[in-house]
Every structure is written in structure tokens, then in C-alpha cells.
Design an enzyme around this catalytic site. Structure first.
Site, PDB file in Angstrom:
ATOM      1  N   GLU A 200       9.501   8.668 -16.932  1.00  0.00           N
ATOM      2  CA  GLU A 200       8.190   9.012 -16.786  1.00  0.00           C
ATOM      3  C   GLU A 200       7.970   8.967 -18.521  1.00  0.00           C
ATOM      4  O   GLU A 200       6.522   8.864 -18.736  1.00  0.00           O
ATOM      5  CB  GLU A 200       8.212  10.723 -16.876  1.00  0.00           C
ATOM      6  CG  GLU A 200       8.218  11.073 -15.101  1.00  0.00           C
ATOM      7  CD  GLU A 200       8.688  12.307 -15.217  1.00  0.00           C
ATOM      8  OE1 GLU A 200      10.174  12.789 -15.398  1.00  0.00           O
ATOM      9  OE2 GLU A 200       8.014  13.061 -15.118  1.00  0.00           O
TER      10      GLU A 200
ATOM     11  N   HIS B 108       1.343  -1.143   0.294  1.00  0.00           N
ATOM     12  CA  HIS B 108      -0.054  -0.296   0.242  1.00  0.00           C
ATOM     13  C   HIS B 108       0.317   1.432  -0.188  1.00  0.00           C
ATOM     14  O   HIS B 108       0.495   2.401   0.796  1.00  0.00           O
ATOM     15  CB  HIS B 108      -0.767  -0.538   1.180  1.00  0.00           C
ATOM     16  CG  HIS B 108      -1.495  -1.289   1.980  1.00  0.00           C
ATOM     17  ND1 HIS B 108      -3.537  -1.414   1.340  1.00  0.00           N
ATOM     18  CD2 HIS B 108      -1.206  -2.568   2.279  1.00  0.00           C
ATOM     19  CE1 HIS B 108      -2.830  -2.930   1.057  1.00  0.00           C
ATOM     20  NE2 HIS B 108      -2.286  -3.014   2.266  1.00  0.00           N
TER      21      HIS B 108
ATOM     22  N   LYS C  42      16.014  21.638 -10.066  1.00  0.00           N
ATOM     23  CA  LYS C  42      15.430  20.797 -10.428  1.00  0.00           C
ATOM     24  C   LYS C  42      16.392  18.662 -11.235  1.00  0.00           C
ATOM     25  O   LYS C  42      17.209  19.474 -11.824  1.00  0.00           O
ATOM     26  CB  LYS C  42      14.352  20.879 -11.164  1.00  0.00           C
ATOM     27  CG  LYS C  42      12.848  21.482 -10.272  1.00  0.00           C
ATOM     28  CD  LYS C  42      12.077  20.401  -9.446  1.00  0.00           C
ATOM     29  CE  LYS C  42      11.316  19.546  -9.850  1.00  0.00           C
ATOM     30  NZ  LYS C  42      10.310  20.095 -10.890  1.00  0.00           N
TER      31      LYS C  42
ATOM     32  N   SER D 175      15.718  22.001 -15.011  1.00  0.00           N
ATOM     33  CA  SER D 175      14.358  22.752 -15.456  1.00  0.00           C
ATOM     34  C   SER D 175      14.492  23.823 -16.069  1.00  0.00           C
ATOM     35  O   SER D 175      15.667  24.297 -15.504  1.00  0.00           O
ATOM     36  CB  SER D 175      12.854  22.656 -14.094  1.00  0.00           C
ATOM     37  OG  SER D 175      12.767  23.397 -14.189  1.00  0.00           O
TER      38      SER D 175
END
Ligand code: ARG
Length: 474
Positions: free
Chosen positions: A305, A171, A298, A292
Site C-alpha cells: 500500500e 475488467h 489481520k 492490526s
């Protein structure tokens, strides 16, 4: 040079299709040509189409259906067409519909009427089924090689970090401590099955439809066993109707690719989570992160992704072809021309994802300290405490679960970890607990104790690695 045939052949009207326009008065409407033509995408099959034609022509000569002389012209002509395509000199024409007609029409321009004899005893229906099987077979082989590379990277990471302790989750809540090597080996297990699915699909695919002709077979004394062997198939397909109307070989390939994709997407998802500032479980070098344009701090895991996202295309492609096929009466229907683009896109996507994941896995470094600290949070050794109560005090597990729950609650109220409680604290809940309990409360001892077959103990992980390397030859 004009020969026998050119004197007797009646050309179709210039506007109708030169390959099948004999009974047509005029050519197709512009929109008809646009919806009908597949050359923009099925040109990808050129090598398979030419290989199939060459095998077919060799068989026609061997069976005496074609003269040796015509056979030689066809072989040389097909080689010339192939060279034109590979050197970018071939003019693909939409009015010639597809790769089969483009190649054959060009062959006719190069060698004359002998080209018209190539299509004896076959049809575009068995031709395209053959070409496509050959293409998918290569795709399976490329994908399998990619998966093996990724497996190698996972095994290397498992080897290097078999002892690194990390939290195991259910979970997405900390559940029990595990080892990093164990986590890597979970993906090895998945990918090994994926490899098995690809191998199975390849074996079922490897039958040759060539010679099934349009749907019913042919009256010419062809030798389908010969063309099958020539093209590296195990045998000819057994039923001519099935040969031209089945695409389950493509569906099976995409199904295997989709399941593989689901596994890789889950790995990609974990990489996204693990590299976040909240987790910091692993880090990538600059080679696999992007910055970024506005936030200088970043380091984004774009490759993970995109891998996660591209798997959606693979699953979508499988669905697209399933839906194309589900309502088709036997045998061939032009709907089946829509089989190629999904497969081509699925292959491009899954091969890219596999390569990207192999690169990422090889590139990542687990942050051992962060992982170990995280492994101890969330009372992750509570099960070890319960198991100890069962073993040391002969307590029924359900009762041990209850006692452990009360001890966890105590630690929670104090805001400390389980192993920070004193013996007196624990004895307040269960007087028979002894100092020995502290041996099982550390994360290192917890993982070391899980030596059951397939368990997370470093010893067990090393066994898994050795066995997998042996099976895979990696
Ligand atoms: N381009 C066609 C396809 O990919 C080839 C087969 C055409 N057959 C036919 N009967 N029109 O399906």
C-alpha cells in the site's frame, strides 16, 4: 599567511554577502534570506560540488589560468572541506545561501585568497547545472541497479511457477486461464522498458555544462573537453545558454521514474487484492505483513500500500518541476533553484519503492490450489470452446462465439462449470460437437494450448524467461 591578494582586496561591508556583496551596502532582510537560501536542501550536492570544483581547478592549472601552487592549495583545501562535511564538522550557514557559496567561503577560510581564484571562468549557474547532472546521473545508476534486483526476483518467481495456473482478468472479471509465470513476466517486460528509459536518459544527460559560465561562455582560455572527461561526461554541452537553463535531464529522469512507478503501483495494487481474504492468491511471510492493533486476525500488506502511495509523490514531483520550468525565459532564473527538492524526494521515494517491491516479490508464495480453482471459475475456458468449434467444425468464429454463448448460458442456468455439462447437453445446442471437446475445457489444457509467441503456455513462458535472462544478463 598574508600574500599579494589580501593587500589589494577590498572587503565587502561585513553585513553584506562576502561572495557577491561588493556593491551592496547592507545584508538581506531576514525573510529574503529565508526564501533565497537553498543550503538546507542543496547540501546534498556537496560531493558533486567539490568534485566539480576540483576538476575545474585542475583544468585552470593545465591551461595556465591558475598557478600550480594555487591549484595545489585549492585541491588540498577542497579535500579538507569534504572531510569536514563527511565527519559532521562543517557549519552550514544560511547566510552563505547555497552549497556552492558555503564550500567556497569555507575554502577561503582554510586556504586564504587562492580560494577566490577558483571561480575564474565559471559561474554558479554552470556549477549548479554540473553538480545536479552528476547527482541525477548517480540517482539513475542507483535506480537501475534496484530495478535489476527486482527483475531478478520476478524472473525467479516466473521460473519457479511457470506451470501454476491462475485466472487472467480483464475488467477484473475472470477472462481466460493464464500461468503465474506469465503474469510475472508481464512485469519483467514493463521493467525492462523502464530500464531502457533510464539508460536513454542517462546517455542524453551525460554532457558537461561546466564552463558555460553565467550564460555566454567565458573569455578565459578554458578547456571544457578536459573538465567534461575528468567528470566522466561524454562531452561538453554544445550551447552555453542551454547549458545553464535546461533541466530536461531531471525531468526525463523523473518521467522515467514516474512510468516505472506506475508499473510498480499496479503490481502493488495486485498484491493488495491478491492477499485479501476474498482472493488468497498469494501469501507473504511475516516479514512483509503487519498486524492490526485491534483485529487480531489481520495480516495487512502495508508495504504494498505504501509503495502504491509513494508513487504519487514521484508523479507529483515530476509535475512540480514541469510547472517550474514551463514559463521561464532563457537563460538561468532563480526559479530553477526549485528543481532540487522534487528530484531528491522523487529519488528517495522511487528507490524505496523499488527495494520494497523487490523484497515483496522475493517473499511471496502463490497459493497454487486456490489459483487453479479460481482459474476455472467464470467459464474461463469459453474461448477455448469457441476456438474448438472453429478448428474442429470449421465454423466461422462469430458463429462459434454465438454457439458458445448459448452453452455458457446453459451451464449458468444449471449452476455448473462448462466441463461439468454432458456431451448430450452440448449437442442439444450444436449436434456436431464430439467428446473431443472436453480436451480443451480444462484450465491446464487451455494454458498449454496457448503457445503463440508471447502466449501464456508454460513452454512459451519458459522461452520468455530464457530470452529475458539472456538480454539482461540475469
Ligand atoms: N543555488 C542556486 C540554484 O540552485 C545556484 C545558482 C545561483 N545562480 C544565481 N545566478 N543566483 O539554482
Amino acid at each position: 599567511m598574508p600574500d599579494q591578494d589580501s593587500k589589494t582586496s577590498v572587503p565587502a561591508p561585513a553585513t553584506s554577502n562576502q561572495m557577491w556583496g561588493g556593491r551592496f551596502e547592507r545584508g538581506p532582510a531576514e525573510i529574503m534570506e529565508r526564501i533565497n537560501a537553498s543550503i538546507d536542501f542543496d547540501r546534498k550536492l556537496y560531493a558533486q560540488d567539490i568534485a566539480g570544483s576540483k576538476a575545474h581547478a585542475r583544468m585552470l592549472v593545465a591551461t595556465g589560468i591558475l598557478t600550480r601552487e594555487d591549484g595545489e592549495k585549492i585541491q588540498a583545501g577542497l579535500d579538507a572541506v569534504k572531510a569536514e562535511i563527511e565527519e559532521g564538522r562543517f557549519a552550514f550557514r544560511k547566510d552563505r545561501e547555497d552549497i556552492h557559496l558555503n564550500v567556497e567561503a569555507r575554502l577561503a577560510e582554510l586556504i586564504g585568497p587562492a580560494a577566490g581564484r577558483l571561480h575564474t571562468g565559471r559561474s554558479r549557474n554552470d556549477q549548479v547545472a554540473t553538480d545536479f547532472r552528476l547527482w541525477v546521473r548517480d540517482a539513475i545508476d542507483r535506480l537501475g541497479a534496484g530495478v535489476r534486483k527486482l527483475l531478478g526476483a520476478l524472473l525467479d518467481q516466473a521460473d519457479a511457477h511457470a506451470e501454476v495456473v491462475m485466472p487472467g482478468f480483464t475488467h477484473l472479471q475472470v477472462a481466460q486461464p493464464i500461468t503465474f509465470g506469465h503474469h510475472m513476466m508481464a512485469f519483467v517486460a514493463m521493467l525492462e522498458r523502464d530500464l531502457g528509459r533510464l539508460t536513454d536518459a542517462r546517455a542524453r544527460l551525460n554532457e558537461c555544462p561546466l564552463g558555460a559560465a553565467a550564460l555566454a561562455g567565458t573569455s578565459f582560455p578554458i578547456d571544457r573537453h578536459m573538465t567534461a572527461a575528468d567528470l566522466g561526461f561524454d562531452r561538453p554541452t554544445a550551447n552555453s545558454l542551454d547549458s545553464v537553463s535546461s533541466r530536461d535531464f531531471a525531468l526525463e529522469y523523473m518521467a522515467a521514474a514516474s512510468i516505472l512507478g506506475v508499473h510498480l503501483s499496479r503490481l502493488a495494487e495486485e498484491m493488495v487484492i491478491w492477499t485479501s481474504a476474498q482472493f488468497r492468491f498469494v501469501s507473504f511471510t511475516d516479514a512483509f505483513t503487519t498486524g492490526s492493533s485491534i483485529m487480531p486476525q489481520k495480516r495487512n500488506p502495508d508495504a504494498a500500500e505504501l509503495s502504491r502511495a509513494k508513487v504519487g509523490r514521484v508523479i507529483g514531483a515530476l509535475n512540480a518541476l514541469l510547472i517550474v520550468m514551463k514559463g521561464l525565459p532563457l537563460a538561468y532564473a532563480k526559479d530553477m533553484q526549485e528543481d532540487k527538492e522534487p528530484v531528491f524526494d522523487a529519488a528517495d521515494s522511487i528507490e524505496l519503492v523499488v527495494d520494497a517491491m523487490a523484497g515483496m516479490v522475493a517473499d511471496l508464495t502463490p497459493n497454487a490450489e486456490v489459483l487453479k480453482a479460481a482459474a476455472g471459475t467464470g467459464f474461463s475456458t469459453a474461448t477455448d470452446l469457441a476456438d474448438w468449434l472453429v478448428r474442429a467444425l470449421n465454423m466461422p468464429f462469430r458463429e462459434a462465439h454465438h454457439v458458445t454463448g448459448r452453452i455458457v448460458k446453459l451451464a449458468e442456468t444449471r449452476g455448473i462449470d462448462l466441463d461439468a455439462l454432458s456431451l448430450a447437453d452440448m449437442q442439444g445446442v450444436e449436434p456436431r460437437i464430439t467428446q473431443a471437446v472436453f480436451d480443451v475445457l480444462s484450465v491446464d489444457n487451455s494454458v498449454a494450448s496457448r503457445i503463440s509467441f508471447g502466449g501464456t503456455a508454460p513452454e512459451s513462458v519458459r522461452f520468455q524467461i530464457r530470452a529475458a535472462r539472456g538480454r539482461l544478463g540475469l
